[in-house]
Motif scaffolding. Structure first.
Motif, PDB file in Angstrom:
ATOM      1  N   VAL A 143      17.983  19.446 -15.071  1.00 56.48           N
ATOM      2  CA  VAL A 143      18.692  18.336 -15.447  1.00 56.48           C
ATOM      3  C   VAL A 143      18.961  17.850 -16.584  1.00 56.48           C
ATOM      4  O   VAL A 143      20.046  17.875 -17.203  1.00 56.48           O
ATOM      5  CB  VAL A 143      18.409  16.910 -14.573  1.00 56.48           C
ATOM      6  N   TRP A 144      17.744  18.105 -17.133  1.00 56.95           N
ATOM      7  CA  TRP A 144      17.898  17.568 -18.824  1.00 56.95           C
ATOM      8  C   TRP A 144      18.829  18.852 -19.620  1.00 56.95           C
ATOM      9  O   TRP A 144      19.456  18.204 -20.554  1.00 56.95           O
ATOM     10  CB  TRP A 144      16.362  17.690 -19.370  1.00 56.95           C
ATOM     11  N   MET A 145      18.390  19.891 -19.379  1.00 56.17           N
ATOM     12  CA  MET A 145      19.171  20.756 -20.013  1.00 56.17           C
ATOM     13  C   MET A 145      20.760  20.806 -19.898  1.00 56.17           C
ATOM     14  O   MET A 145      21.361  21.128 -20.824  1.00 56.17           O
ATOM     15  CB  MET A 145      18.613  22.442 -19.467  1.00 56.17           C
ATOM     16  N   GLU A 146      21.104  20.590 -18.511  1.00 55.41           N
ATOM     17  CA  GLU A 146      22.645  20.425 -18.392  1.00 55.41           C
ATOM     18  C   GLU A 146      23.265  19.231 -18.934  1.00 55.41           C
ATOM     19  O   GLU A 146      24.507  19.532 -19.657  1.00 55.41           O
ATOM     20  CB  GLU A 146      22.935  20.444 -16.706  1.00 55.41           C
ATOM     21  N   TYR A 147      22.600  18.105 -18.832  1.00 56.27           N
ATOM     22  CA  TYR A 147      23.014  17.189 -19.679  1.00 56.27           C
ATOM     23  C   TYR A 147      23.110  17.130 -21.197  1.00 56.27           C
ATOM     24  O   TYR A 147      24.018  16.841 -21.864  1.00 56.27           O
ATOM     25  CB  TYR A 147      22.320  15.627 -19.222  1.00 56.27           C
ATOM     26  N   LYS A 148      21.997  17.582 -21.730  1.00 58.00           N
ATOM     27  CA  LYS A 148      21.945  17.890 -23.257  1.00 58.00           C
ATOM     28  C   LYS A 148      22.707  19.014 -23.800  1.00 58.00           C
ATOM     29  O   LYS A 148      23.423  18.748 -24.758  1.00 58.00           O
ATOM     30  CB  LYS A 148      20.272  18.539 -23.566  1.00 58.00           C
ATOM     31  N   SER A 149      23.052  19.883 -23.032  1.00 57.98           N
ATOM     32  CA  SER A 149      24.400  20.940 -23.193  1.00 57.98           C
ATOM     33  C   SER A 149      25.508  20.373 -23.295  1.00 57.98           C
ATOM     34  O   SER A 149      26.271  20.724 -23.919  1.00 57.98           O
ATOM     35  CB  SER A 149      24.137  22.101 -22.251  1.00 57.98           C
ATOM     36  N   ARG A 150      25.806  19.347 -22.552  1.00 63.37           N
ATOM     37  CA  ARG A 150      27.053  18.500 -22.677  1.00 63.37           C
ATOM     38  C   ARG A 150      26.993  17.465 -23.822  1.00 63.37           C
ATOM     39  O   ARG A 150      27.980  16.777 -23.802  1.00 63.37           O
ATOM     40  CB  ARG A 150      27.319  17.872 -21.379  1.00 63.37           C
ATOM     41  N   GLY A 151      26.296  17.433 -24.591  1.00 62.50           N
ATOM     42  CA  GLY A 151      26.283  16.703 -25.757  1.00 62.50           C
ATOM     43  C   GLY A 151      25.666  15.162 -25.521  1.00 62.50           C
ATOM     44  O   GLY A 151      25.659  14.541 -26.329  1.00 62.50           O
ATOM     45  N   HIS A 152      25.006  14.894 -24.280  1.00 59.28           N
ATOM     46  CA  HIS A 152      24.591  13.484 -24.259  1.00 59.28           C
ATOM     47  C   HIS A 152      23.191  13.294 -24.835  1.00 59.28           C
ATOM     48  O   HIS A 152      22.481  14.269 -24.858  1.00 59.28           O
ATOM     49  CB  HIS A 152      24.470  13.355 -22.491  1.00 59.28           C
ATOM     50  N   GLU A 153      22.839  12.015 -24.946  1.00 59.37           N
ATOM     51  CA  GLU A 153      21.560  11.697 -25.550  1.00 59.37           C
ATOM     52  C   GLU A 153      20.665  11.289 -24.042  1.00 59.37           C
ATOM     53  O   GLU A 153      21.324  10.639 -23.231  1.00 59.37           O
ATOM     54  CB  GLU A 153      21.780  10.425 -26.459  1.00 59.37           C
ATOM     55  N   LEU A 154      19.604  11.719 -24.187  1.00 58.24           N
ATOM     56  CA  LEU A 154      18.842  11.238 -22.669  1.00 58.24           C
ATOM     57  C   LEU A 154      17.508  10.698 -23.312  1.00 58.24           C
ATOM     58  O   LEU A 154      16.796  11.060 -24.334  1.00 58.24           O
ATOM     59  CB  LEU A 154      18.091  12.512 -22.097  1.00 58.24           C
ATOM     60  N   PHE A 155      17.156   9.785 -22.483  1.00 62.10           N
ATOM     61  CA  PHE A 155      15.802   8.984 -22.796  1.00 62.10           C
ATOM     62  C   PHE A 155      15.116   8.723 -21.507  1.00 62.10           C
ATOM     63  O   PHE A 155      15.830   8.844 -20.329  1.00 62.10           O
ATOM     64  CB  PHE A 155      16.057   7.476 -23.291  1.00 62.10           C
TER      65      PHE A 155
END
Length: 109
Positions: free
Chosen positions: A6-18
């Motif tokens: 999940v982290w990798m998918e959202y990160k690859s789309r340019g999102h910041e995750l916390f």
């Protein structure tokens, strides 16, 4: 490992995750262009054993951050629920990946 996907998918789309942790915890707070958009829990299956922990952590994060979009990603489950007046979506993660994929979007007739 599922959380990492999940982290990798959202990160690859340019999102910041916390990550969120007060009393409970929420796996991801998703930011897009500096604005928080979604609170996410990731578990392969929502069961009677983990349901309270997963939902309470998500609800706590949504209330604390005033986020209206809460999702629990699983491998297969699809459901909508309202708890304490807050809507939570339970979705299979593969569905989200395919629905939002730029490649799939190009192939639509």
């Amino acid at each position: 490992m599922f959380e990492q996907a999940v982290w990798m998918e959202y990160k690859s789309r340019g999102h910041e995750l916390f990550w969120f942790k007060v009393e409970g915890e929420c796996d991801f707070l998703i930011f897009d262009s500096g604005k928080m958009t979604t609170c996410i829990q990731a578990c392969t299956e929502l069961t009677m054993e983990n349901q309270e922990r997963e939902i309470s952590g998500l609800l706590e994060a949504m209330k604390e951050t005033q986020c209206n979009d809460g999702v629990i990603f699983t491998l297969r489950q699809y459901q909508d629920m309202v708890i304490e007046g807050i809507r939570i979506k339970i979705r299979p993660f593969w569905n989200v990946i395919l629905a939002d994929s730029p490649l799939i979007q190009k192939l639509k007739w």
